[in-house]
Design a protein around this motif. Structure first.
Motif, PDB file in Angstrom:
ATOM      1  N   SER A  16       2.438   4.275   1.087  1.00  0.00           N
ATOM      2  CA  SER A  16       1.606   3.184   1.607  1.00  0.00           C
ATOM      3  C   SER A  16       1.690   1.995   0.662  1.00  0.00           C
ATOM      4  CB  SER A  16       0.143   3.634   1.746  1.00  0.00           C
ATOM      5  OG  SER A  16      -0.420   3.906   0.474  1.00  0.00           O
ATOM      6  N   GLY A  17       1.102   0.884   1.088  1.00  0.00           N
ATOM      7  CA  GLY A  17       0.906  -0.268   0.229  1.00  0.00           C
ATOM      8  C   GLY A  17       2.157  -0.814  -0.425  1.00  0.00           C
ATOM      9  N   ILE A  18       2.037  -1.134  -1.709  1.00  0.00           N
ATOM     10  CA  ILE A  18       3.126  -1.769  -2.449  1.00  0.00           C
ATOM     11  C   ILE A  18       4.346  -0.859  -2.523  1.00  0.00           C
ATOM     12  CG2 ILE A  18       3.812  -2.560  -4.747  1.00  0.00           C
ATOM     13  CD1 ILE A  18       0.913  -3.611  -5.068  1.00  0.00           C
ATOM     14  N   GLN A  20       5.363   1.521  -0.445  1.00  0.00           N
ATOM     15  CA  GLN A  20       6.038   1.580   0.852  1.00  0.00           C
ATOM     16  C   GLN A  20       6.782   0.286   1.125  1.00  0.00           C
ATOM     17  OE1 GLN A  20       3.900   1.228   4.783  1.00  0.00           O
ATOM     18  NE2 GLN A  20       4.336   3.436   4.811  1.00  0.00           N
ATOM     19  N   ASN A  87       4.987   2.966  -9.449  1.00  0.00           N
ATOM     20  CA  ASN A  87       3.991   2.254  -8.649  1.00  0.00           C
ATOM     21  C   ASN A  87       2.731   3.062  -8.359  1.00  0.00           C
ATOM     22  OD1 ASN A  87       2.979   0.370  -6.372  1.00  0.00           O
ATOM     23  ND2 ASN A  87       3.327   2.325  -5.338  1.00  0.00           N
ATOM     24  N   THR A 183      -4.203  -7.271  -3.063  1.00  0.00           N
ATOM     25  CA  THR A 183      -3.060  -6.996  -2.192  1.00  0.00           C
ATOM     26  C   THR A 183      -3.482  -5.979  -1.145  1.00  0.00           C
ATOM     27  OG1 THR A 183      -1.560  -7.333  -4.081  1.00  0.00           O
ATOM     28  CG2 THR A 183      -0.657  -6.200  -2.155  1.00  0.00           C
ATOM     29  N   HIS A 184      -3.007  -6.138   0.070  1.00  0.00           N
ATOM     30  CA  HIS A 184      -3.311  -5.157   1.109  1.00  0.00           C
ATOM     31  C   HIS A 184      -2.718  -3.800   0.727  1.00  0.00           C
ATOM     32  CE1 HIS A 184      -5.221  -7.823   3.952  1.00  0.00           C
ATOM     33  NE2 HIS A 184      -4.216  -8.674   3.873  1.00  0.00           N
ATOM     34  N   SER A 185      -3.598  -2.826   0.537  1.00  0.00           N
ATOM     35  CA  SER A 185      -3.174  -1.475   0.161  1.00  0.00           C
ATOM     36  C   SER A 185      -4.329  -0.533   0.465  1.00  0.00           C
ATOM     37  CB  SER A 185      -2.806  -1.409  -1.331  1.00  0.00           C
ATOM     38  OG  SER A 185      -3.972  -1.481  -2.126  1.00  0.00           O
ATOM     39  N   GLU A 186      -4.183   0.717   0.028  1.00  0.00           N
ATOM     40  CA  GLU A 186      -5.247   1.690   0.241  1.00  0.00           C
ATOM     41  C   GLU A 186      -6.048   1.970  -1.027  1.00  0.00           C
ATOM     42  OE1 GLU A 186      -3.515   5.151   2.029  1.00  0.00           O
ATOM     43  OE2 GLU A 186      -2.911   4.088   3.842  1.00  0.00           O
ATOM     44  N   THR A 204     -10.830  -7.869  -0.917  1.00  0.00           N
ATOM     45  CA  THR A 204      -9.450  -7.670  -0.476  1.00  0.00           C
ATOM     46  C   THR A 204      -9.237  -8.239   0.916  1.00  0.00           C
ATOM     47  OG1 THR A 204      -9.217  -5.694  -1.846  1.00  0.00           O
ATOM     48  CG2 THR A 204      -7.676  -5.939  -0.013  1.00  0.00           C
ATOM     49  N   ALA A 211       1.521  -6.668   0.932  1.00  0.00           N
ATOM     50  CA  ALA A 211       2.252  -5.870  -0.057  1.00  0.00           C
ATOM     51  C   ALA A 211       3.702  -6.323  -0.170  1.00  0.00           C
ATOM     52  CB  ALA A 211       2.176  -4.398   0.322  1.00  0.00           C
TER      53      ALA A 211
END
Length: 241
Positions: A16-18, A20, A87, A183-186, A204, A211
């Motif tokens: 997920s996130g950065i 991915q 990461n 940053t858009h992430s979980e 956020t 990301a």
């Protein structure tokens, strides 16, 4: 990108996130990407999306054996590791007085120990070849400390210190620290004090950059010639203070 320009890149926390976004972006550029995470179903979906340019491998960065197996898989498949993107990270925010010791341990295990384990698994091979690139993901919280983020910031400050030491100790291995802002992430989805988690999620949602913006910064550092080491990049929303 021709075969000589294509690199073997390992990305942790790639479900997920950065992570991915980085795996997806580097694969699209022509690199051979090995993506690691615990959620193998998401890795399989990412590999299918990228038409096989991403190879997903189960990974728990808090386990040295798992990290070594991850690197061994890449070595068996491609014969080398050119770039490691450390990461994987967690961010359960809370005041220190809450004494959420289990979550402190989790942040130390994933954010710091996981970074060290990644370095330990790839560094001998890189030193033997006389080349390599280690990209460690810190945070703007590795440059400043805010209430409820003290332990998280401590791990991210440590990642920056570790990276600088690694850089100074090696003449042939490039070391890059990337410090994302909102940053858009979980990261804000699990753990921590409910009020702190809600505040971080609201900030956020109001400020965050995609990301993919961080992935592009990583790709920029990776794309430089061997004698150019982009040591540190801070990438945050324009409106973030």
């Amino acid at each position: 990108m021709n075969a000589t320009e294509s690199k073997v890149v390992l990305v942790t926390g790639a479900s997920s996130g950065i992570g991915q976004a980085t795996a997806r972006h580097l694969a699209a550029m022509g690199h051979r990407v090995v993506a690691g995470a615990r959620r193998t179903d998401r890795l399989a979906a990412l590999a299918a999306e990228c038409d096989g340019a991403v190879n997903g491998v189960e990974l728990d960065v808090a386990s040295l054996d798992s990290v070594h197996a991850f690197v061994a898989h890449a070595m068996a498949r491609y014969g080398r590791v050119d770039v490691l993107v450390n990461n994987a990270g967690v961010m359960p925010l809370s005041p220190i007085a809450d004494l959420r010791v289990h979550e402190w341990d989790q942040m130390i295990d994933v954010n710091l120990r996981g970074t060290l384990y990644g370095i330990a698994a790839v560094l001998p091979g890189m030193r033997a070849r006389g080349s390599g690139h280690i990209v460690n993901i810190s945070s703007v919280s590795g440059h400043r400390v805010d209430p409820t983020a003290a332990v998280y910031s401590a791990t991210k400050f440590a990642v920056r210190a570790l990276s600088e030491g690694l850089r100074q100790e090696n003449d042939d291995i490039r070391v890059t620290v990337v410090s994302p802002g909102f940053t858009h992430s979980e990261l804000t989805h699990q753990g921590g004090a409910p009020d702190a988690r809600s505040a971080a999620r609201a900030a956020t949602e109001r400020l965050a950059i995609p990301a993919a913006a961080i992935a592009e910064a990583i790709a920029f550092a990776v794309a430089q010639p061997p004698n150019v080491d982009v040591n540190e990049l801070v990438v945050r929303p324009t409106a973030q203070r």
